[in-house]
Each structure stands twice: as structure tokens, then as C-alpha cells.
Design a protein around this motif. Structure first.
Motif, PDB file in Angstrom:
ATOM      1  N   GLY A   1       0.809  -1.211   0.000  1.00  0.00           N
ATOM      2  CA  GLY A   1       0.000   0.000   0.000  1.00  0.00           C
ATOM      3  C   GLY A   1       0.847   1.268   0.000  1.00  0.00           C
ATOM      4  N   ALA A   2       2.046   1.207   0.600  1.00  0.00           N
ATOM      5  CA  ALA A   2       2.936   2.370   0.607  1.00  0.00           C
ATOM      6  C   ALA A   2       3.358   2.732  -0.810  1.00  0.00           C
ATOM      7  CB  ALA A   2       4.169   2.080   1.466  1.00  0.00           C
ATOM      8  N   ALA A   3       3.654   1.718  -1.624  1.00  0.00           N
ATOM      9  CA  ALA A   3       4.045   1.959  -3.018  1.00  0.00           C
ATOM     10  C   ALA A   3       2.860   2.452  -3.845  1.00  0.00           C
ATOM     11  CB  ALA A   3       4.625   0.685  -3.635  1.00  0.00           C
ATOM     12  N   ILE A   4       1.687   1.864  -3.622  1.00  0.00           N
ATOM     13  CA  ILE A   4       0.486   2.285  -4.350  1.00  0.00           C
ATOM     14  C   ILE A   4       0.201   3.762  -4.079  1.00  0.00           C
ATOM     15  CG2 ILE A   4      -2.023   1.986  -4.511  1.00  0.00           C
ATOM     16  CD1 ILE A   4      -1.501  -1.023  -3.824  1.00  0.00           C
ATOM     17  N   MET A   5       0.233   4.152  -2.814  1.00  0.00           N
ATOM     18  CA  MET A   5      -0.060   5.542  -2.463  1.00  0.00           C
ATOM     19  C   MET A   5       1.021   6.495  -2.977  1.00  0.00           C
ATOM     20  SD  MET A   5      -2.996   5.964  -1.249  1.00  0.00           S
ATOM     21  CE  MET A   5      -2.752   7.676  -0.775  1.00  0.00           C
ATOM     22  N   ASN A   6       2.263   6.068  -2.974  1.00  0.00           N
ATOM     23  CA  ASN A   6       3.334   6.897  -3.531  1.00  0.00           C
ATOM     24  C   ASN A   6       3.062   7.227  -4.989  1.00  0.00           C
ATOM     25  OD1 ASN A   6       6.151   6.478  -5.239  1.00  0.00           O
ATOM     26  ND2 ASN A   6       6.388   7.890  -3.523  1.00  0.00           N
ATOM     27  N   ARG A   7       2.650   6.220  -5.769  1.00  0.00           N
ATOM     28  CA  ARG A   7       2.373   6.451  -7.197  1.00  0.00           C
ATOM     29  C   ARG A   7       1.120   7.295  -7.394  1.00  0.00           C
ATOM     30  NH1 ARG A   7       6.263   3.617  -5.898  1.00  0.00           N
ATOM     31  NH2 ARG A   7       7.379   2.291  -7.379  1.00  0.00           N
ATOM     32  N   LEU A   8       0.087   7.042  -6.586  1.00  0.00           N
ATOM     33  CA  LEU A   8      -1.141   7.827  -6.709  1.00  0.00           C
ATOM     34  C   LEU A   8      -0.911   9.288  -6.332  1.00  0.00           C
ATOM     35  CD1 LEU A   8      -3.874   5.377  -5.359  1.00  0.00           C
ATOM     36  CD2 LEU A   8      -3.693   6.304  -7.687  1.00  0.00           C
ATOM     37  N   GLU A   9      -0.115   9.523  -5.306  1.00  0.00           N
ATOM     38  CA  GLU A   9       0.174  10.908  -4.911  1.00  0.00           C
ATOM     39  C   GLU A   9       0.928  11.645  -6.017  1.00  0.00           C
ATOM     40  OE1 GLU A   9       0.359  10.861  -0.053  1.00  0.00           O
ATOM     41  OE2 GLU A   9       2.172  10.373  -1.165  1.00  0.00           O
ATOM     42  N   LYS A  10       1.855  10.955  -6.669  1.00  0.00           N
ATOM     43  CA  LYS A  10       2.579  11.560  -7.783  1.00  0.00           C
ATOM     44  C   LYS A  10       1.625  11.848  -8.947  1.00  0.00           C
ATOM     45  CE  LYS A  10       6.980  11.714  -6.554  1.00  0.00           C
ATOM     46  NZ  LYS A  10       7.805  12.935  -6.645  1.00  0.00           N
ATOM     47  N   ALA A  11       0.733  10.884  -9.238  1.00  0.00           N
ATOM     48  CA  ALA A  11      -0.216  11.068 -10.336  1.00  0.00           C
ATOM     49  C   ALA A  11      -1.165  12.230 -10.076  1.00  0.00           C
ATOM     50  CB  ALA A  11      -1.018   9.769 -10.553  1.00  0.00           C
ATOM     51  N   ALA A  12      -1.509  12.418  -8.806  1.00  0.00           N
ATOM     52  CA  ALA A  12      -2.470  13.460  -8.435  1.00  0.00           C
ATOM     53  C   ALA A  12      -1.800  14.786  -8.104  1.00  0.00           C
ATOM     54  CB  ALA A  12      -3.300  12.996  -7.246  1.00  0.00           C
ATOM     55  N   GLY A  13      -0.455  14.798  -8.090  1.00  0.00           N
ATOM     56  CA  GLY A  13       0.214  16.033  -7.652  1.00  0.00           C
ATOM     57  C   GLY A  13      -0.126  16.368  -6.215  1.00  0.00           C
ATOM     58  N   HIS A  14      -0.346  15.318  -5.412  1.00  0.00           N
ATOM     59  CA  HIS A  14      -0.662  15.453  -3.977  1.00  0.00           C
ATOM     60  C   HIS A  14      -1.979  16.180  -3.712  1.00  0.00           C
ATOM     61  CE1 HIS A  14       3.293  13.999  -2.517  1.00  0.00           C
ATOM     62  NE2 HIS A  14       3.729  14.524  -3.652  1.00  0.00           N
ATOM     63  N   LYS A  15      -2.935  16.070  -4.647  1.00  0.00           N
ATOM     64  CA  LYS A  15      -4.247  16.718  -4.453  1.00  0.00           C
ATOM     65  C   LYS A  15      -5.198  15.739  -3.745  1.00  0.00           C
ATOM     66  CE  LYS A  15      -5.068  17.749  -8.793  1.00  0.00           C
ATOM     67  NZ  LYS A  15      -3.878  17.272  -9.518  1.00  0.00           N
ATOM     68  N   PHE A  16      -5.614  16.086  -2.514  1.00  0.00           N
ATOM     69  CA  PHE A  16      -6.506  15.246  -1.734  1.00  0.00           C
ATOM     70  C   PHE A  16      -7.854  15.944  -1.524  1.00  0.00           C
ATOM     71  CE2 PHE A  16      -2.653  13.034  -0.613  1.00  0.00           C
ATOM     72  CZ  PHE A  16      -3.062  11.757  -0.280  1.00  0.00           C
ATOM     73  N   ILE A  17      -8.903  15.134  -1.445  1.00  0.00           N
ATOM     74  CA  ILE A  17     -10.212  15.587  -0.962  1.00  0.00           C
ATOM     75  C   ILE A  17     -10.542  14.674   0.220  1.00  0.00           C
ATOM     76  CG2 ILE A  17     -12.653  15.906  -1.488  1.00  0.00           C
ATOM     77  CD1 ILE A  17     -11.875  16.139  -4.444  1.00  0.00           C
ATOM     78  N   LYS A  18     -10.623  15.248   1.422  1.00  0.00           N
ATOM     79  CA  LYS A  18     -10.747  14.424   2.622  1.00  0.00           C
ATOM     80  C   LYS A  18     -12.096  14.600   3.288  1.00  0.00           C
ATOM     81  CE  LYS A  18      -5.763  14.390   3.498  1.00  0.00           C
ATOM     82  NZ  LYS A  18      -4.693  14.537   4.496  1.00  0.00           N
ATOM     83  N   GLU A  19     -12.604  13.490   3.808  1.00  0.00           N
ATOM     84  CA  GLU A  19     -13.910  13.488   4.492  1.00  0.00           C
ATOM     85  C   GLU A  19     -13.841  14.231   5.813  1.00  0.00           C
ATOM     86  OE1 GLU A  19     -17.526  10.310   5.310  1.00  0.00           O
ATOM     87  OE2 GLU A  19     -15.475   9.578   5.009  1.00  0.00           O
TER      88      GLU A  19
END
Length: 350
Positions: free
Chosen positions: A332-350
Motif C-alpha cells: 500500500g505504501a508503493a500504491i499511495m506513492n504512485r497515486l500521490e505523484k499522479a495526483a500532484g498530492h491533491k486530496f479531498i478528505k472526508e
């Protein structure tokens, strides 16, 4: 440039006798660039000892020249030609995980192209666990510098078709060995520090590394949104792995994801959803393009399907993509690393 395409069955023995492998190796000896499968993603290989060959990698990918490359070898004897010193921690990690999806950063020797190391005094090197990759390295007789075989910034390729989409007519050849296995790039560990340090999470997890060498640090830069001045590893700088439409990471429940989707639709957006089968099944929103990236029951399926899912949105008319998030443990650490790069660290949090 006319790009040659070769199909090779990775399940068949005697790779070395394949005329396709022989022809591809011949092009590498002539300082041309050839894409080939590994167990992680497809690599874009060139002679790591030749400035001329390595520069062709950067040209084909449109890759910034301050981003170092990983050198691939087929046997340990090649390591002595490339690195100056192998610490005890590195020896232990090689014994446990080579061949496999683990890259080690070690002090370099003279002779390796300066463009491979981006001017650093260290070299990133690994031994892939893929029969076609190993045969190609062995037949060419060369250590191969090989970043992922995609245009810089795009999702990494896990099939030869992905490579064609990005690099046809830009490189000399593509060896098609079918879909890759792990689906995410190798873990990169800096072994020049007193305590080994993860520079990029990947197919070998922190937990697995620590079973072999004890405590392993994680580079704080992995959690920073700022660009590094001089990265020691690929994947530490620049936005990576991104499809055409912007990606947002939605952190929260399935009902919050549904609310986020409907809110975007009210603003006139065509929405794409990248999520597990279980989350997609819970979303009641209509007129969305939902692409599965595996199952919650096995995060290895998410890793192997992640890039294919991101790329698939490029063939749709979505103008925004919302992605599920994952626990930062194990793969999961690797998955999130790639997703954060793909998203440019853009989060929408509950």
C-alpha cells in the motif's frame, strides 16, 4: 524512426536462441534504445557505459537530465564493474531479494555514463527477475540503463501496447513479452547510509526489508510536496504516472466518494472513478466512467492494475478522475506513492 516489434513467449525456455532476442541485443550493442519487459514494468534499455546511448533514452522519453537512471544486470559479476564498495547490508538484501524488484543505491565506479547517475557519486542498480530481461542483458553483454518505457510523466507501461502508444517511432525496438507481474516499479534502497533508507517504495515492502537487515529508514522527501533539487533515485522528483485528466485522491468512506462524484457532476464535470471492485459496487452515482484497480482482498492486484487503470482514462471523455486511497502499509505504501505523484498530492478528505 522505424521501431521494430518482436514477440517473445516468456514461458518458453532457451530465450538465448530466440532470433528476436539476438536482434534486440545487437541493436543495444550499436548504442540503440530497446524496450523490454521486466517483472515490474517495461524498461527502456540502453548501454549504461555509453553517453551516446543513454542520451537517446532521455531524448525518447522527454525526461529531465537531472533524474538518475537504474542500471540492470543479469549476474553479480557485473556489479564489480559498476560499483566501488558493497556494504554488508547490501549483500544481505541481494541474497534475499535478487533477482527481484529491489534496486540498491551504491557508490559508483568510473566508467558508467555520467548521464546515468545525473552527476551523483552513487549508482542505482538491480537484477530483474524476468527471463526475457535477463536473457537480453546477458546476450548483449552490457549493463543496461533502463527507466520505465513511457513518455516522461505518463503512467508507466505494463504491456508492450502501452510502450507503443508512447514511444513508437521514437526508439529502435520493443520486445513484447506480455503483461508484467508486479505492476509497480522496484523499491529503491540507499545502502550508502549507516541505516538503509527507502528512496522509493515498490515491490519489496519495508516490512520485508526489515526482516533481513533490521531497521530501515524512509526518506522524508517521500512525504514532501516540494520538488527535490538533486534526487538520488528515479521517482523522487516531478509529477509522475499522470493520465490526461487531473486526478484527485478521495480519502474517506464510499458514501463520501459518492457525494464527491455527485458534487462534481453538478458542476458539469464528466467524472472518472478509479477504485476497487468493492468500492465501485457501493457507488450509486450514474453516468460515471468507473475503472477497477483490483480488490481490497489483495492489494497486489491493485499494484498490478494501477497503471493500466490510469492509462485507460485517456481513451474516455472524462475531465476529472477521483481515486480511492489505500493504507500505507505493505505494498500500500508503493500504491499511495504512485497515486500521490499522479495526483500532484491533491486530496479531498472526508
Amino acid at each position: 524512426m522505424n521501431t521494430k516489434l518482436w514477440a517473445v513467449d516468456k514461458e518458453e525456455p532457451l530465450k538465448h536462441s530466440y532470433p528476436q532476442i539476438m536482434e534486440a541485443a545487437g541493436l543495444l550493442k550499436e548504442n540503440e534504445v530497446v524496450a523490454f519487459p521486466t517483472e515490474t514494468v517495461y524498461g527502456l534499455g540502453a548501454n549504461a557505459l555509453s553517453d551516446q546511448a543513454v542520451l537517446k533514452i532521455f531524448e525518447a522519453k522527454g525526461r529531465p537530465s537531472d533524474n538518475p537512471l537504474i542500471v540492470h544486470i543479469s549476474k553479480l559479476e557485473q556489479l564489480t564493474e559498476l560499483v566501488d564498495n558493497v556494504p554488508e547490508s547490501a549483500h544481505k538484501l541481494m541474497e534475499a531479494f535478487w533477482p527481484g524488484p529491489l534496486t540498491l543505491v551504491l557508490p559508483k565506479k568510473e566508467g558508467v555514463s555520467q548521464y546515468v547517475t545525473a552527476g551523483l557519486d552513487t549508482l542505482a542498480v538491480r537484477m530483474p527477475d524476468h527471463p526475457i530481461a535477463r536473457a537480453l542483458i546477458e546476450i548483449s553483454g552490457l549493463p543496461l540503463a533502463a527507466p520505465s518505457a513511457n513518455l516522461s510523466g505518463k503512467p508507466s507501461p505494463t504491456t508492450a501496447k502501452h510502450v507503443e502508444e508512447d514511444l513508437i517511432h521514437r526508439i529502435a525496438g520493443i520486445v513484447d513479452g506480455g503483461a508484467t507481474g508486479v505492476g509497480l516499479e522496484s523499491t529503491v534502497v540507499d545502502c550508502t547510509a549507516e541505516t538503509p533508507m527507502i528512496l522509493r517504495p515498490g515491490g519489496v515492502t519495508k516490512e520485508e526489508l526489515e526482516k533481513v537487515v533490521g531497521n530501515v529508514d524512509v526518506d522524508p522527501a517521500l512525504f514532501s510536496q516540494e520538488e527535490l533539487h538533486k534526487p538520488k533515485s528515479p521517482g523522487m522528483k516531478y509529477t509522475h504516472y499522470a493520465p490526461i485528466a487531473p486526478v484527485y485522491l478521495v480519502e474517506g468512506s464510499a458514501s463520501f466518494m459518492e457525494q464527491t462524484i455527485k458534487g462534481a457532476q453538478l458542476k458539469g464535470h464528466k467524472v472518472g472513478l478509479l477504485a476497487t471492485e468493492e468500492t465501485i459496487a457501493q457507488i450509486q452515482a450514474t453516468e460515471i466512467t468507473a475503472i477497477s484497480c483490483g480488490t481490497k482482498n489483495d492489494f497486489a492486484t491493485v499494484a498490478s492494475q494501477l497503471y493500466d487503470g490510469l492509462r485507460a482514462f485517456n481513451a474516455t471523455d472524462v475531465d476529472v478522475i477521483f481515486s480511492e486511497t489505500f493504507p500505507r502499509t505493505g505494498v500500500g505504501a508503493a500504491i499511495m506513492n504512485r497515486l500521490e505523484k499522479a495526483a500532484g498530492h491533491k486530496f479531498i478528505k472526508e
